[in-house]
Design an enzyme around this catalytic site. Structure first.
Site, short mmCIF file in Angstrom:
data_model
loop_
_atom_site.label_atom_id
_atom_site.label_comp_id
_atom_site.label_asym_id
_atom_site.label_seq_id
_atom_site.Cartn_x
_atom_site.Cartn_y
_atom_site.Cartn_z
N HIS A 213 0.85 -1.20 0.00
CA HIS A 213 0.00 0.00 0.00
C HIS A 213 0.88 1.24 0.00
O HIS A 213 1.79 1.39 0.83
CB HIS A 213 -0.94 -0.02 1.21
CG HIS A 213 -1.97 -1.10 1.11
ND1 HIS A 213 -2.27 -1.96 2.13
CD2 HIS A 213 -2.77 -1.46 0.07
CE1 HIS A 213 -3.22 -2.80 1.74
NE2 HIS A 213 -3.53 -2.52 0.48
N ALA A 214 0.58 2.12 -0.95
CA ALA A 214 1.49 3.21 -1.27
C ALA A 214 1.81 4.11 -0.08
O ALA A 214 2.95 4.53 0.11
CB ALA A 214 0.91 4.04 -2.41
N ARG A 215 0.82 4.41 0.72
CA ARG A 215 1.03 5.41 1.77
C ARG A 215 1.69 4.85 3.02
O ARG A 215 2.00 5.61 3.95
CB ARG A 215 -0.30 6.05 2.14
CG ARG A 215 -1.35 5.12 2.71
CD ARG A 215 -2.68 5.85 2.79
NE ARG A 215 -3.77 5.01 3.27
CZ ARG A 215 -5.03 5.44 3.36
NH1 ARG A 215 -5.33 6.68 3.00
NH2 ARG A 215 -5.98 4.65 3.81
N GLU A 216 1.94 3.57 3.06
CA GLU A 216 2.52 2.95 4.25
C GLU A 216 4.04 3.02 4.18
O GLU A 216 4.73 2.02 3.99
CB GLU A 216 2.00 1.51 4.37
CG GLU A 216 0.48 1.46 4.53
CD GLU A 216 -0.11 0.05 4.56
OE1 GLU A 216 0.66 -0.92 4.49
OE2 GLU A 216 -1.34 -0.06 4.67
N GLU B 6 1.90 -5.74 10.50
CA GLU B 6 1.40 -4.36 10.45
C GLU B 6 2.23 -3.59 11.46
O GLU B 6 2.09 -3.77 12.67
CB GLU B 6 -0.09 -4.30 10.82
CG GLU B 6 -1.01 -5.01 9.84
CD GLU B 6 -1.35 -4.18 8.61
OE1 GLU B 6 -0.89 -3.02 8.51
OE2 GLU B 6 -2.06 -4.71 7.74
N TYR C 271 -10.44 -8.19 10.65
CA TYR C 271 -11.67 -8.26 9.86
C TYR C 271 -11.37 -9.06 8.59
O TYR C 271 -10.20 -9.22 8.21
CB TYR C 271 -12.18 -6.87 9.49
CG TYR C 271 -11.11 -5.92 9.01
CD1 TYR C 271 -10.59 -5.99 7.73
CD2 TYR C 271 -10.60 -4.94 9.87
CE1 TYR C 271 -9.61 -5.12 7.31
CE2 TYR C 271 -9.61 -4.06 9.45
CZ TYR C 271 -9.12 -4.15 8.18
OH TYR C 271 -8.13 -3.31 7.76
N HIS D 7 3.35 -4.50 6.16
CA HIS D 7 2.42 -3.37 6.00
C HIS D 7 2.64 -2.41 7.17
O HIS D 7 3.60 -2.56 7.93
CB HIS D 7 0.98 -3.88 5.98
CG HIS D 7 0.63 -4.62 4.72
ND1 HIS D 7 -0.30 -4.16 3.81
CD2 HIS D 7 1.09 -5.79 4.21
CE1 HIS D 7 -0.39 -5.02 2.81
NE2 HIS D 7 0.44 -6.02 3.02
N SER D 8 1.76 -1.45 7.29
CA SER D 8 1.87 -0.58 8.46
C SER D 8 0.49 -0.26 9.01
O SER D 8 -0.51 -0.35 8.28
CB SER D 8 2.60 0.72 8.11
OG SER D 8 1.72 1.67 7.60
N TYR D 9 0.47 0.10 10.26
CA TYR D 9 -0.71 0.54 10.99
C TYR D 9 -1.27 -0.57 11.87
O TYR D 9 -1.72 -1.60 11.36
CB TYR D 9 -1.83 1.03 10.06
CG TYR D 9 -2.70 2.13 10.66
CD1 TYR D 9 -2.38 3.46 10.46
CD2 TYR D 9 -3.80 1.83 11.44
CE1 TYR D 9 -3.16 4.46 11.00
CE2 TYR D 9 -4.58 2.83 11.99
CZ TYR D 9 -4.26 4.15 11.77
OH TYR D 9 -5.02 5.14 12.30
N ARG E 283 -3.25 5.04 -1.78
CA ARG E 283 -3.11 3.68 -1.23
C ARG E 283 -2.98 2.61 -2.32
O ARG E 283 -2.18 1.68 -2.20
CB ARG E 283 -4.36 3.42 -0.39
CG ARG E 283 -4.65 2.00 -0.03
CD ARG E 283 -6.05 1.91 0.61
NE ARG E 283 -6.53 0.54 0.66
CZ ARG E 283 -6.22 -0.33 1.60
NH1 ARG E 283 -5.44 0.02 2.58
NH2 ARG E 283 -6.69 -1.56 1.55
N ASN F 269 -3.50 -5.67 -2.37
CA ASN F 269 -3.62 -6.74 -1.38
C ASN F 269 -5.01 -7.36 -1.34
O ASN F 269 -5.34 -8.11 -0.44
CB ASN F 269 -3.23 -6.24 0.01
CG ASN F 269 -2.74 -7.37 0.89
OD1 ASN F 269 -2.05 -8.27 0.40
ND2 ASN F 269 -3.08 -7.35 2.17
N ARG F 270 -5.81 -7.03 -2.31
CA ARG F 270 -7.09 -7.73 -2.51
C ARG F 270 -7.17 -8.27 -3.93
O ARG F 270 -8.24 -8.64 -4.41
CB ARG F 270 -8.26 -6.81 -2.18
CG ARG F 270 -8.45 -6.63 -0.67
CD ARG F 270 -9.55 -5.66 -0.35
NE ARG F 270 -9.93 -5.69 1.06
CZ ARG F 270 -9.30 -5.06 2.04
NH1 ARG F 270 -8.23 -4.36 1.78
NH2 ARG F 270 -9.73 -5.14 3.30
#
Lengths: 94, 306
Positions: free
Chosen positions: B66-69, B268, B246, B194-196, B124, B141-142
């Site tokens: 994901h680009a913003r991570e 993450e 989720y 990933h991040s977050y 993202r 990622n989907r």
């Protein structure tokens, strides 16, 4: 240089506690641009799930009013996204 | 690379140049290849790390789905640095590189990453055009063939969780999947960064079902999280994706697992929301240091459980 300015944009953290409050978030996402940070999409929001989302500056008061009215538990995680964006380059490494 | 720093966020051009430099400076330990190109035509560089030896098993690790991570690509660079700097000094890293190869893909979603530096820091998805829509990009990622678009993903090109027009419709995910498919006989573990939210997840995310080796994966995740926390007391939650956070179909860890890679994890990284995707550069070092402990733990486990 970024095209976008993120001045005044806010990131909210909310904790919807029932289906009605989840529905309020769905409503928000249907009437304005809401960038969900966690979870990735409003469709994934469930009661008692911590939800972080970004809102454009002009809508932030409207959103905050709605959250207050609904009685939803919330906090402002980031008050000014542009400031946070500038602050990410805080390294003294070089 | 003069402008490159491991404790700063580096733009794509700097990272691309760094991949060439790190390989050139460590020819006995690092080699660089191109596994494909992005929608906008950028080469996807892959670093292979490890001492040359016959019949080696491998661990595949990617960053920057994901680009913003931004902390994610920072970790892949950090990992490579630590590997080359501590080989021959740190016994665990030396053993790992002697006996395993690491494939490190520093950024999967390169076009998106470039876009976050030039146009929209909060971008993202990928940057591919969606026919019949003004909306750009797919959630990479989907986009993999793991319960593709069945649960927790969107069929709307305007959604941040758009699964794409078909599994592996994105050139980036296709390149990644092709590489892993081509090296399945050697790849024993898959790690995606990933991040977050400070999580260590494992399959499944596309179903609430548990994987056959759930107990083993859970115990690895528990021990790796403990290792991670030992440095700065950063608390990670761990468990199978769908149950722990989720459901999300089409993710790379589920896909890798179903390909037969039985040790498949999603990290993450920091943080839990204070900074979100805007983790300050001063936190790159502690974040990467603690994550490295967990990655080394998992790698060592894989090495000891052939």
């Amino acid at each position: 240089l970024q095209d976008h300015s993120f001045d005044g944009q806010k990131v909210f953290r909310v904790l919807p506690q029932n289906d009605e409050q989840v529905e309020i978030l769905n409503f928000l996402a249907s009437i304005m641009e809401v960038d969900f940070w966690q979870p990735d999409s409003v469709t994934l929001v469930r009661p008692n799930m911590q939800v972080d989302f970004r809102i454009e500056a002009e809508k932030s008061f409207e959103v905050e009013d709605l959250l207050k009215e609904s009685g939803m538990e919330y906090q402002v995680l980031i008050d000014n996204l542009q400031a946070a964006m500038d602050a990410q380059f805080d390294s003294k490494a070089r | 690379t003069a402008s490159h720093s491991y404790e700063k966020y580096n733009n794509w051009d700097t990272i691309a140049a760094w991949t060439a430099d790190i390989a050139a400076q460590n020819p006995d330990l690092v080699s660089r290849s191109v596994i494909g190109e992005t929608y906008e035509g950028r080469p996807m560089y892959l670093l292979k790390m490890g001492k040359s030896a016959p019949n080696k098993k491998a661990i595949f690790m990617d960053c920057g789905f994901h680009a913003r991570e931004w902390i994610s690509p920072a970790f892949c660079q950090w990992f490579v640095k630590e590997a080359v700097e501590t080989y021959g000094k740190d016994t665990v890293m030396t053993t790992l590189l002697d006996k395993l190869d690491f494939y490190v893909l520093p950024i999967v979603n390169i076009d998106g990453y470039v876009y976050t530096w030039t146009n929209d820091r909060m971008w993202r998805k990928t940057r591919s055009k969606n026919p019949g829509s003004i909306c750009i990009g797919t959630d990479p990622n989907r986009n993999l063939d793991a319960g593709w678009c069945t649960l927790g993903a969107s069929t709307s090109p305007c959604s941040s969780t758009y699964c794409g027009s078909a599994p592996e419709s994105e050139k980036e995910t296709k390149a990644l999947a092709d590489f892993i498919r081509g090296h399945l006989s050697t790849i024993k573990a898959y790690l995606t960064i990933h991040s977050y939210s400070q999580l260590l997840l494992f399959p499944y995310s596309y179903t609430y079902d548990l994987p056959p080796n759930y107990q083993e994966l859970n115990s690895i995740a528990k021990a790796a999280s403990k290792e991670l926390a030992s440095l700065h007391n950063t608390r990670y939650t761990y468990g199978p994706g769908a149950k722990t956070i989720y459901p999300a179909a089409g993710g790379s860890d589920d896909w890798a697992y179903d390909q037969g890679i039985k040790y498949s994890f999603t990290f993450e990284l920091r943080d839990t929301g204070r900074y979100g995707f805007l983790l300050p550069e001063s936190q790159i070092k502690p974040t990467c240091e603690e994550t490295l402990l967990a990655v080394k733990y998992i790698a060592n486990y894989v090495l000891e459980h052939p």
